[in-house]
Design a protein around this motif. Structure first.
Motif, PDB file in Angstrom:
ATOM      1  N   GLY A  43       0.840  -1.192   0.000  1.00  0.00           N
ATOM      2  CA  GLY A  43       0.000   0.000   0.000  1.00  0.00           C
ATOM      3  C   GLY A  43       0.876   1.244   0.000  1.00  0.00           C
ATOM      4  O   GLY A  43       1.991   1.233  -0.517  1.00  0.00           O
ATOM      5  N   ALA A  44       0.375   2.290   0.619  1.00  0.00           N
ATOM      6  CA  ALA A  44       1.062   3.586   0.572  1.00  0.00           C
ATOM      7  C   ALA A  44       1.439   4.058   1.971  1.00  0.00           C
ATOM      8  O   ALA A  44       0.859   3.635   2.972  1.00  0.00           O
ATOM      9  N   LEU A  45       2.428   4.928   2.003  1.00  0.00           N
ATOM     10  CA  LEU A  45       2.741   5.701   3.200  1.00  0.00           C
ATOM     11  C   LEU A  45       1.952   6.999   3.068  1.00  0.00           C
ATOM     12  O   LEU A  45       2.194   7.779   2.142  1.00  0.00           O
ATOM     13  N   THR A  46       1.001   7.226   3.960  1.00  0.00           N
ATOM     14  CA  THR A  46       0.067   8.338   3.812  1.00  0.00           C
ATOM     15  C   THR A  46       0.171   9.291   5.000  1.00  0.00           C
ATOM     16  O   THR A  46       0.227   8.854   6.145  1.00  0.00           O
ATOM     17  N   MET A  47       0.148  10.586   4.696  1.00  0.00           N
ATOM     18  CA  MET A  47       0.173  11.630   5.724  1.00  0.00           C
ATOM     19  C   MET A  47      -1.220  12.236   5.842  1.00  0.00           C
ATOM     20  O   MET A  47      -1.876  12.510   4.838  1.00  0.00           O
ATOM     21  N   TYR A  48      -1.681  12.419   7.083  1.00  0.00           N
ATOM     22  CA  TYR A  48      -2.959  13.075   7.341  1.00  0.00           C
ATOM     23  C   TYR A  48      -2.700  14.341   8.145  1.00  0.00           C
ATOM     24  O   TYR A  48      -1.927  14.339   9.106  1.00  0.00           O
TER      25      TYR A  48
END
Length: 257
Positions: A43-48
């Protein structure tokens, strides 16, 4: 004669049966193997981005989806994403003839790593835009010094000094009150991994193109979901500020290595 022929036939059958039994050998064990293959797609490395409520949300910009969030106690619940999940409000101010400061608290500066890596070094940083006047008047421009009316030297310890003295700035302080948590999976919340992360030192921002560190880890931790709450953030405003609603964009980035 009939009797003798019958006896001969029976003896012949007995001999054949004995021969058949003597040539059959059954194996004690038999084994065959099947190889099962599983391909796992990363999957992805995601920033919120940060917001005003500590609920560990995973709401993307503009999303109205209903998602599942996990609180600090590990309890899951449903949440409907709204614009509020990506927003904070500064303390309200009035127009003054001197400079003043407004502040807010940032929660849920959060990232999630679904890349399938076992361990990484993570660094979360942010850039801070100018405060844009929604009425079309003058913006609050970081690094500007618009009102040399004797109040440009504020006496604030973290105000710009030297050649930058008097410039408008913002100030982020993750270290004083910042609280870092490992949220998911279970192993990520264990003290041994959570303790690897530290809040960044406070920084004064006079250039909106320069990234400021927020939090990260120096030793590799397990991949998962981590965030920092209770980050102090404030901006210095000029004298004779336009009466308007201003907006500022805080852009967060996470890098893994």
């Amino acid at each position: 004669m009939v009797y003798g022929k019958t006896l001969k036939t029976m003896l012949g059958l007995a001999a054949a049966s004995t021969m058949a039994l003597s040539t059959i050998v059954l194996p004690a064990n038999a084994q065959a193997n099947t190889t099962a293959t599983l391909d796992v797609t990363p999957g992805a490395l995601t920033m919120y981005a940060a917001d005003a409520t500590d609920n560990n949300d995973l709401c993307a910009n503009g999303s109205t989806a209903t998602i599942t969030v996990r609180d600090d106690a590990g309890v899951d619940s449903s949440l409907a994403c709204t614009a509020a999940e990506q927003a904070v409000n500064f303390a309200a101010v009035s127009v003054l003839s001197t400079r003043q400061t407004t502040d807010t608290i940032l929660y849920d500066t959060l990232f999630e790593d679904l890349t399938g890596s076992e361990a990484n070094i993570y660094n979360v940083s942010a850039t801070f835009g100018n405060l844009i006047n929604g009425s079309g008047g003058s913006n609050v421009v970081l690094g500007a010094n618009p009102d040399l009316a004797g109040d440009e030297v504020s006496g604030i310890a973290y105000a710009p000094t030297g050649a930058d003295a008097g410039k408008l700035f913002c100030y982020i302080d993750p270290a004083t009150n910042g609280a870092i948590k490992g949220i998911a999976p279970g192993a990520a919340g264990e003290a041994v991994n959570q303790a690897l992360f530290t809040p960044a030192s406070a920084s004064t921002i006079i250039d909106n193109a320069t990234a400021s560190a927020v939090f990260g880890n120096a030793s590799a931790s397990v991949a998962g979901r981590y965030d920092i709450d209770l980050v102090d953030y404030e901006c210095r405003l000029p004298a004779f500020l336009d009466a308007a609603t201003y907006t500022q964009v805080l852009s967060y980035t996470v890098a893994a290595s």
